[in-house]
Design a protein around this motif. Structure first.
Motif, mmCIF file in Angstrom:
data_model
loop_
_atom_site.group_PDB
_atom_site.id
_atom_site.type_symbol
_atom_site.label_atom_id
_atom_site.label_comp_id
_atom_site.label_asym_id
_atom_site.label_seq_id
_atom_site.Cartn_x
_atom_site.Cartn_y
_atom_site.Cartn_z
ATOM 1 N N ALA A 2 41.634 39.918 76.882
ATOM 2 C CA ALA A 2 41.348 41.326 76.581
ATOM 3 C C ALA A 2 42.411 41.922 75.660
ATOM 4 N N GLU A 3 41.948 42.727 74.721
ATOM 5 C CA GLU A 3 42.829 43.449 73.808
ATOM 6 C C GLU A 3 42.652 44.938 74.089
ATOM 7 N N TRP A 4 43.235 45.412 75.196
ATOM 8 C CA TRP A 4 43.037 46.785 75.648
ATOM 9 C C TRP A 4 43.860 47.774 74.841
ATOM 10 N N ARG A 30 40.328 53.120 78.798
ATOM 11 C CA ARG A 30 40.790 52.023 77.962
ATOM 12 C C ARG A 30 39.580 51.333 77.352
ATOM 13 N N ASP A 32 38.437 47.685 75.308
ATOM 14 C CA ASP A 32 38.740 46.325 74.878
ATOM 15 C C ASP A 32 38.126 46.160 73.494
ATOM 16 N N GLU A 34 37.904 43.662 71.659
ATOM 17 C CA GLU A 34 37.195 42.394 71.483
ATOM 18 C C GLU A 34 35.793 42.447 72.100
ATOM 19 N N THR A 35 35.711 42.845 73.361
ATOM 20 C CA THR A 35 34.412 42.851 74.061
ATOM 21 C C THR A 35 33.681 44.179 73.942
#
Length: 183
Positions: A2-4, A30, A32, A34-35
């Motif tokens: 995850a890139e939060w 937050r 993410d 990416e997703t």
């Protein structure tokens, strides 16, 4: 992995900032990158004494932030909220629609003093094309609403309802995702 990115939005009793104005409500979500998942994390009003407002602050709070002074009387104590917010943001990457408002005018100063706790990204609003910010881009709340509606005219993420700081942070998260798609 995850890139939060943590999105913080505030509702205040003025737009000048510390030391003249105060945060009345804070919201954190937050996203993410990416997703594209968006998660609500925190929303709280802050107890501010009824007699502590100037006429200008009361007017700003009620007409701009859409909070009545009496709605703050049962809210948590300022230092409780600061501790909870610091715990969430410590070591995280943080942004808001307008970093200049939320962080540079409020969270960077006492009693918050959170800038050393987090990594601050540039403003989400800086990524939004000017024509999507509406007729008053200096009004952060109006700019968030206008940009969200411009990116999601059919309210696809279903984030249009609500006026709280948490609602604003969720819209800002979807704005961040939306502008990344059009770039």
């Amino acid at each position: 992995m995850a890139e939060w990115v943590y999105i913080v939005e505030t509702l205040t009793d003025g737009d000048y900032g510390f030391p003249l104005d105060r945060i009345a409500e804070i919201g954190i979500c937050r996203v993410d990158l990416e997703t594209k998942d968006v998660e609500s994390l925190y929303g709280s009003r802050i107890m501010l004494e009824e007699g502590s407002f100037t006429a200008k602050q009361r007017e700003y709070l009620e007409n701009h932030s859409r909070i009545r002074v009496d709605e703050l009387q049962d809210a948590p104590d300022l230092y409780t909220v600061i501790d909870e917010v610091a715990e969430i943001l410590r070591g995280k990457t943080v942004t808001s629609f307008d970093i200049g408002m939320s962080v540079n005018r409020f969270l960077a100063f006492e009693p918050w003093c959170l800038t050393h706790e987090m990594t601050v990204m540039s403003s989400v609003g800086s990524l939004v094309p000017e024509n999507m910010k509406g007729p008053d881009p200096d009004d952060e709340r109006a700019a968030i609403l206008h940009a969200y509606d411009a990116l999601y005219p059919n309210d696809t993420p279903a984030a249009r309802e609500g006026d709280s700081a948490l609602d604003m942070s969720i819209r800002t998260a979807f704005i961040l995702l939306g502008v990344r798609e059009i770039r």
